[in-house]
Write an enzyme that holds these catalytic residues in place. Structure first.
Site, PDB file in Angstrom:
ATOM      1  N   ASN A 141     -10.279   0.396   0.877  1.00 24.00           N
ATOM      2  CA  ASN A 141      -8.891   0.481   0.654  1.00 24.00           C
ATOM      3  C   ASN A 141      -8.374  -0.021  -0.669  1.00 24.00           C
ATOM      4  O   ASN A 141      -8.718  -1.150  -0.749  1.00 24.00           O
ATOM      5  CB  ASN A 141      -8.340  -0.238   1.816  1.00 24.00           C
TER       6      ASN A 141
ATOM      7  N   HIS B  17      -2.903   7.198   3.467  1.00 28.97           N
ATOM      8  CA  HIS B  17      -3.545   5.959   2.857  1.00 28.97           C
ATOM      9  C   HIS B  17      -4.956   5.661   3.218  1.00 28.97           C
ATOM     10  O   HIS B  17      -5.005   5.498   4.497  1.00 28.97           O
ATOM     11  CB  HIS B  17      -2.390   5.121   2.930  1.00 28.97           C
TER      12      HIS B  17
ATOM     13  N   CYS C  36       0.758  -1.345  -0.051  1.00 28.04           N
ATOM     14  CA  CYS C  36      -0.071  -0.029  -0.003  1.00 28.04           C
ATOM     15  C   CYS C  36       0.761   1.267  -0.030  1.00 28.04           C
ATOM     16  O   CYS C  36       0.329   2.342  -0.149  1.00 28.04           O
ATOM     17  CB  CYS C  36      -0.994   0.035   1.023  1.00 28.04           C
TER      18      CYS C  36
END
Ligand code: COA
Length: 335
Positions: free
Chosen positions: A284, A254, A112
């Site tokens: 996500n 994030h 990520c």
């Protein structure tokens, strides 16, 4: 004078299919209420079978080139954990589909944090003079690696792609990318992992169970480390940029979990209204999360030309990173 990296175009691509929390609750032991209150997610996008990460990456890259007003690129970096194939990398195929055959193109694996890592690479290539226009793409299809029966991962992740163009310019321009910071801690390697399919546990290994193919994570551990590392690295680049906390117009963390974003902002003393978020609608999206959140903030009028922006990310590995930039006069494009 050394050239400065300047963001000059941004594009996005999302699958059409929307999966709501209620859709998930229809087949898993979960509820809209649980997912919303624990993660802030209401829905996510999911690819149909046959659509690969490279397809989303290609479309997002097309959008970024259109947004930048030029198809000229001399380097392509694709951050992803879900490439089209274990071998070869997906980036050369995306470059070829964009009509960019011949340029260097590679996949970057930082989970990520991949987009920030890609931005850091692009910035270094531009600063050194080795490249003048770089495409950085973050694209992932976690629906292809999460267990359809695992409520803890299925509820969190969504598919998508975002891309930016970074060109050579000057540090005083809107869009200029300033300090960047990266880090990793391999002792956390098991906190986020796909156990099988690599050389340590090949799919051909007799001991590999079907479950080993799936993405797993230790949610609480990841939560704690994500907050700490994202806040630390964002604070580092903020200080290096010479900005006070009040100078930060927009914090783009994030999009892992709304509670993680809130905790990072609280630790840094950044007001919640200065945080960009796309988690409610997209979940996500791993390496795509930062460019998707940036594009959404620009489209909604949350981001303005000249705004001081902090990007910060955390991912499996563990990896983390942050970058400071000013927001350019660009219109995000989706193809
Ligand atoms: N619906 C209902 N219950 C769920 C669930 C879901 N979608 N997902 C997990 N649970 C359950 C767990 O199975 C556990 O049940 P148990 O106590 O019977 O074992 C219970 O909820 C509590 O799990 P826990 O992990 O302690 O909850 P949490 O409050 O920490 O929230 C996460 C779980 C995954 C939402 C949270 O830890 C998180 O967001 N972590 C970071 C994840 C992330 O961002 N990963 C990517 C980073 S790059």
């Amino acid at each position: 004078m050394q050239p400065a990296p300047v963001l000059c175009g941004i594009g996005t691509s999302l699958p059409d299919r929307v999966v709501t929390n209620d859709d998930l609750a229809a087949r898993l032991d979960t509820s809209d209420e649980w997912i919303r209150t624990r993660t802030g997610i209401r829905e996510r996008r999911v690819v149909d079978p046959g659509t690969a990460t490279g397809d989303l990456a290609h479309a997002a890259a097309q959008g970024a080139l259109k947004s930048a007003g030029s198809a000229e690129v001399d380097l392509l970096i694709l951050a992803t954990t879900t490439p089209d194939h274990p071998c070869p990398a997906t980036a050369p195929d995306v470059a070829q589909r964009l009509g960019l055959t011949g340029i260097p193109a590679w996949d970057l694996g930082a989970v990520c944090s991949g987009f920030v890592y890609g931005l850091a690479c692009a910035s270094s290539f531009v600063r050194s003079g080795a490249a003048t226009r770089v495409l950085v793409v973050g694209a992932d299809t976690y629906s292809t690696i999460t267990d359809p029966d695992d409520r803890s991962t299925r509820a969190i992740f969504g598919d998508g792609a975002g891309a930016v163009v970074v060109r050579a310019g000057t540090p005083d321009e809107d869009g200029a990318i300033g300090p960047v910071s990266l880090g990793s801690d391999g002792s956390q390697r098991d906190a986020i992992i796909v156990e099988a399919g690599g050389s340590r546990r090949p799919l051909t290994d007799a001991h590999t169970t079907p479950d080993g193919r799936y993405f797993t994570m230790r949610g609480r551990t990841v939560f704690r480390h994500a907050v700490e590392r994202m806040a630390q690295s964002a604070e580092k680049v903020r200080a290096e940029a010479g900005w006070s906390t009040e100078d930060v117009d927009c914090l783009v963390a994030h999009q892992a979990n709304a509670r993680i974003i809130d905790a990072v902002a609280a630790r840094m003393g950044v007001a919640p209204e200065r945080c960009a978020t796309s988690i409610e609608r997209l979940g996500n999206t791993a390496a795509a999360s930062l460019p998707l959140a940036l594009a959404e903030a620009a489209r909604s009028g949350r981001l303005h030309t000249g705004d001081r922006v902090l990007l910060t990310a955390f991912g499996g590995g563990a990896t983390w990173g942050a970058a400071a930039l000013t927001w350019p006069d660009v219109t995000p494009m989706s193809i």
